[in-house]
Design an enzyme around this catalytic site. Structure first.
Site, PDB file in Angstrom:
ATOM      1  N   SER A  49      89.363  17.756   8.651  1.00  0.00           N
ATOM      2  CA  SER A  49      88.416  17.755   7.521  1.00  0.00           C
ATOM      3  C   SER A  49      87.896  19.164   7.234  1.00  0.00           C
ATOM      4  CB  SER A  49      87.251  16.790   7.784  1.00  0.00           C
ATOM      5  OG  SER A  49      86.461  17.225   8.870  1.00  0.00           O
ATOM      6  N   HIS A  50      88.063  20.092   8.177  1.00  0.00           N
ATOM      7  CA  HIS A  50      87.579  21.451   7.946  1.00  0.00           C
ATOM      8  C   HIS A  50      88.654  22.520   8.220  1.00  0.00           C
ATOM      9  CE1 HIS A  50      83.916  19.156   7.691  1.00  0.00           C
ATOM     10  NE2 HIS A  50      83.423  20.155   7.004  1.00  0.00           N
ATOM     11  N   GLU A 190      85.796  13.838   5.939  1.00  0.00           N
ATOM     12  CA  GLU A 190      86.634  12.822   6.594  1.00  0.00           C
ATOM     13  C   GLU A 190      86.852  11.632   5.647  1.00  0.00           C
ATOM     14  OE1 GLU A 190      88.046  13.432   9.577  1.00  0.00           O
ATOM     15  OE2 GLU A 190      89.114  11.525   9.310  1.00  0.00           O
TER      16      GLU A 190
HETATM   17  P1  NDP Z   1      82.703  13.666  14.723  1.00  0.00           P
HETATM   18  O1  NDP Z   1      81.972  12.402  14.422  1.00  0.00           O
HETATM   19  O2  NDP Z   1      84.137  13.602  15.032  1.00  0.00           O
HETATM   20  O3  NDP Z   1      81.904  14.370  15.904  1.00  0.00           O
HETATM   21  C1  NDP Z   1      82.299  15.611  16.289  1.00  0.00           C
HETATM   22  C2  NDP Z   1      81.735  16.002  17.636  1.00  0.00           C
HETATM   23  O4  NDP Z   1      81.688  14.913  18.556  1.00  0.00           O
HETATM   24  C3  NDP Z   1      82.675  17.008  18.242  1.00  0.00           C
HETATM   25  O5  NDP Z   1      81.950  17.889  19.043  1.00  0.00           O
HETATM   26  C4  NDP Z   1      83.622  16.093  19.013  1.00  0.00           C
HETATM   27  O6  NDP Z   1      84.403  16.763  19.964  1.00  0.00           O
HETATM   28  C5  NDP Z   1      82.639  15.136  19.623  1.00  0.00           C
HETATM   29  N1  NDP Z   1      83.252  13.846  19.993  1.00  0.00           N
HETATM   30  C6  NDP Z   1      83.971  13.030  19.201  1.00  0.00           C
HETATM   31  N2  NDP Z   1      84.360  11.936  19.906  1.00  0.00           N
HETATM   32  C7  NDP Z   1      83.867  12.087  21.161  1.00  0.00           C
HETATM   33  C8  NDP Z   1      83.929  11.298  22.350  1.00  0.00           C
HETATM   34  N3  NDP Z   1      84.570  10.138  22.382  1.00  0.00           N
HETATM   35  N4  NDP Z   1      83.328  11.767  23.449  1.00  0.00           N
HETATM   36  C9  NDP Z   1      82.662  12.942  23.433  1.00  0.00           C
HETATM   37  N5  NDP Z   1      82.573  13.721  22.339  1.00  0.00           N
HETATM   38  C10 NDP Z   1      83.161  13.309  21.215  1.00  0.00           C
HETATM   39  O7  NDP Z   1      82.602  14.751  13.543  1.00  0.00           O
HETATM   40  P2  NDP Z   1      81.783  14.748  12.187  1.00  0.00           P
HETATM   41  O8  NDP Z   1      82.601  14.020  11.194  1.00  0.00           O
HETATM   42  O9  NDP Z   1      80.396  14.291  12.421  1.00  0.00           O
HETATM   43  O10 NDP Z   1      81.769  16.334  11.858  1.00  0.00           O
HETATM   44  C11 NDP Z   1      82.984  17.051  11.756  1.00  0.00           C
HETATM   45  C12 NDP Z   1      82.712  18.478  11.361  1.00  0.00           C
HETATM   46  O11 NDP Z   1      82.204  18.531  10.059  1.00  0.00           O
HETATM   47  C13 NDP Z   1      81.718  19.246  12.231  1.00  0.00           C
HETATM   48  O12 NDP Z   1      82.412  20.353  12.771  1.00  0.00           O
HETATM   49  C14 NDP Z   1      80.628  19.691  11.282  1.00  0.00           C
HETATM   50  O13 NDP Z   1      80.118  20.988  11.503  1.00  0.00           O
HETATM   51  C15 NDP Z   1      81.358  19.641   9.953  1.00  0.00           C
HETATM   52  N6  NDP Z   1      80.389  19.452   8.873  1.00  0.00           N
HETATM   53  C16 NDP Z   1      79.982  20.532   8.149  1.00  0.00           C
HETATM   54  C17 NDP Z   1      79.046  20.376   7.147  1.00  0.00           C
HETATM   55  C18 NDP Z   1      78.511  21.537   6.379  1.00  0.00           C
HETATM   56  O14 NDP Z   1      77.636  21.337   5.553  1.00  0.00           O
HETATM   57  N7  NDP Z   1      78.947  22.742   6.601  1.00  0.00           N
HETATM   58  C19 NDP Z   1      78.504  19.055   6.798  1.00  0.00           C
HETATM   59  C20 NDP Z   1      78.983  18.011   7.662  1.00  0.00           C
HETATM   60  C21 NDP Z   1      79.900  18.205   8.649  1.00  0.00           C
HETATM   61  P3  NDP Z   1      85.998  16.960  19.621  1.00  0.00           P
HETATM   62  O15 NDP Z   1      86.038  17.894  18.434  1.00  0.00           O
HETATM   63  O16 NDP Z   1      86.592  17.528  20.852  1.00  0.00           O
HETATM   64  O17 NDP Z   1      86.545  15.603  19.278  1.00  0.00           O
HETATM   65  O1  PYC Z   2      82.280  17.275   5.297  1.00  0.00           O
HETATM   66  O2  PYC Z   2      80.234  16.692   4.788  1.00  0.00           O
HETATM   67  C1  PYC Z   2      81.149  17.520   4.865  1.00  0.00           C
HETATM   68  C2  PYC Z   2      80.871  18.922   4.463  1.00  0.00           C
HETATM   69  C3  PYC Z   2      79.903  19.381   3.649  1.00  0.00           C
HETATM   70  C4  PYC Z   2      80.040  20.743   3.577  1.00  0.00           C
HETATM   71  C5  PYC Z   2      81.082  21.079   4.358  1.00  0.00           C
HETATM   72  N1  PYC Z   2      81.565  19.959   4.900  1.00  0.00           N
END
Ligand code: NDP
Ligand code: PYC
Length: 338
Positions: A49-50, A190
């Site tokens: 997703s990123h 995602e």
């Molecule tokens: P997830 O719900 O996949 O959670 C990610 C985190 O949880 C990671 O550190 C991951 O490690 C860990 N994790 C996942 N499964 C397990 C498990 N079974 N046991 C232990 N740890 C686990 O990701 P999100 O969808 O919430 O977020 C994904 C990305 O999106 C992030 O990097 C976030 O910074 C980015 N994002 C950015 C935004 C922005 O505004 N810039 C906005 C929203 C999200 P691992 O990677 O090793 O699986």
């Molecule tokens: O996946 O929610 C998201 C997001 C927002 C900005 C960057 N990633």
């Protein structure tokens, strides 16, 4: 995905693709390397997703005029332990890179330091920034609002951003302890990937525009995302709005969406990063206590549970040899943009 549905690229090819897409769409030279580094890191660590998917957002944001392509970040040293970096409307990566040495220096001098990045366009995962700090022996925290896409627990209208929170702890040997997740049930990116692949999403991620639970990615994107952990994720999301919004003089996710004005560009606003030097509290005993923390990690892995980021670090070791698998449709779209 079958092998015919995907294309495998080396990391060097991912870099080349990023450079040519970003350059072709007018991103300033100083921004190309730091933006590319973030996207390569996402693809290398299999964070689809990123990874290169974000190039589509970057191009769209450049085309819509919602990012300043040649912005020059300006550092303001507010105190011994505080700094702000004005990203001047540019992507966050160059602003972070510009502020990083000052943040590290202040944390090492005072024990704790905070950096507010203002007026930045943020499209990325936070863990590359966290790892830049853990790599220097610092404990790290970062968060940023996004666009108002997420309903507060108990409500049905989008108000919060997907508001990621990331934390890192340096470990004496090997990979740091890092987690980085959206305070919504999942990152919006995602859900977009599910929509592109025509796949249903799990119940609990979104509600539709009428407030009903839905497994339809399109309907969920048109409605609202839900917070993770009900009221707990909702409160954490509100905290991100506050400490990376008004506290540093920047936008909430609702304000970011209003600023976007229908352009569907990447979120615009602030980011808060905090760095803590264990030596600040512990002096000469820091190494001993950091070593003692290892028993916590052993306690987690010792019962078969996994540490956050373990999947990512495993991918990081694999992709330099095996390459990065990208959906063919995405690759073709990006190749056309290059
Ligand atoms: P997830 O719900 O996949 O959670 C990610 C985190 O949880 C990671 O550190 C991951 O490690 C860990 N994790 C996942 N499964 C397990 C498990 N079974 N046991 C232990 N740890 C686990 O990701 P999100 O969808 O919430 O977020 C994904 C990305 O999106 C992030 O990097 C976030 O910074 C980015 N994002 C950015 C935004 C922005 O505004 N810039 C906005 C929203 C999200 P691992 O990677 O090793 O699986
Ligand atoms: O996946 O929610 C998201 C997001 C927002 C900005 C960057 N990633």
């Amino acid at each position: 995905m079958s092998a015919t549905d995907t294309v495998t690229l080396t990391l060097a090819q991912v870099e080349e693709l990023c450079h040519s897409v970003l350059r072709r769409h007018g991103l300033g030279e100083a921004h190309i390397a730091p933006v590319t580094a973030t996207i390569i890191a996402g693809e290398r660590d299999e964070c689809a997703s990123h990874g290169v998917y974000r190039l589509l957002n970057c191009v769209h944001t450049l085309k819509s005029g919602k990012v300043v392509p040649d912005a020059v970040p300006v550092v303001d040293h507010m105190s011994m332990s505080l700094l702000r970096v004005d990203a001047a409307g540019g992507f966050a990566q160059l602003a972070f890179a510009t502020g990083l040495p000052h943040l590290v220096e202040k944390a090492q001098a005072t024990g704790i330091a905070a950096m507010g990045i203002n007026r930045c366009v943020h499209f990325a995962a936070l863990w590359p920034e966290i790892e830049a700090l853990t790599g220097r022996g610092l404990v790290a925290f970062a968060c940023t609002p996004s666009h108002a896409w997420v309903a507060p627990a108990g409500g049905t209208s989008p108000l919060f951003g997907t508001n990621p929170i990331a934390f890192g702890w340096p470990r004496p040997d090997g990979d740091p302890f890092v987690f980085d997740f959206a305070t919504s049930a999942v990152a919006r990116g995602e859900i977009e990937l599910h929509r592109r692949a025509g796949k249903p999403i799990p119940l609990g991620w979104t509600i539709d525009a009428q407030g009903n639970p839905t497994t339809d990615a399109e309907a969920g994107l048109a409605g609202a995302l839900l917070t993770f952990g009900g009221h707990k994720g909702s409160a954490l999301s509100a905290m991100v709005e506050l400490i990376a919004g008004p506290l540093i003089g920047d936008m909430t996710s609702a304000e970011s969406l209003a600023h976007d004005d229908g352009a569907k560009a990447s979120p615009y606003g602030g980011e808060l990063i905090i760095a803590i030097d264990p030596i600040g509290f512990l002096g000469g005993a820091a190494a001993e206590h950091v070593q003692r923390a290892e028993s916590l990690f052993d306690g987690i892995t010792g019962q078969g549970a996994r540490l956050p980021s373990r999947r990512r670090f495993a991918a990081r070791r694999r992709t330099p040899e095996a390459g990065c698998r990208i959906p063919r449709t995405l690759y073709e779209e990006l190749a056309a943009l290059a």
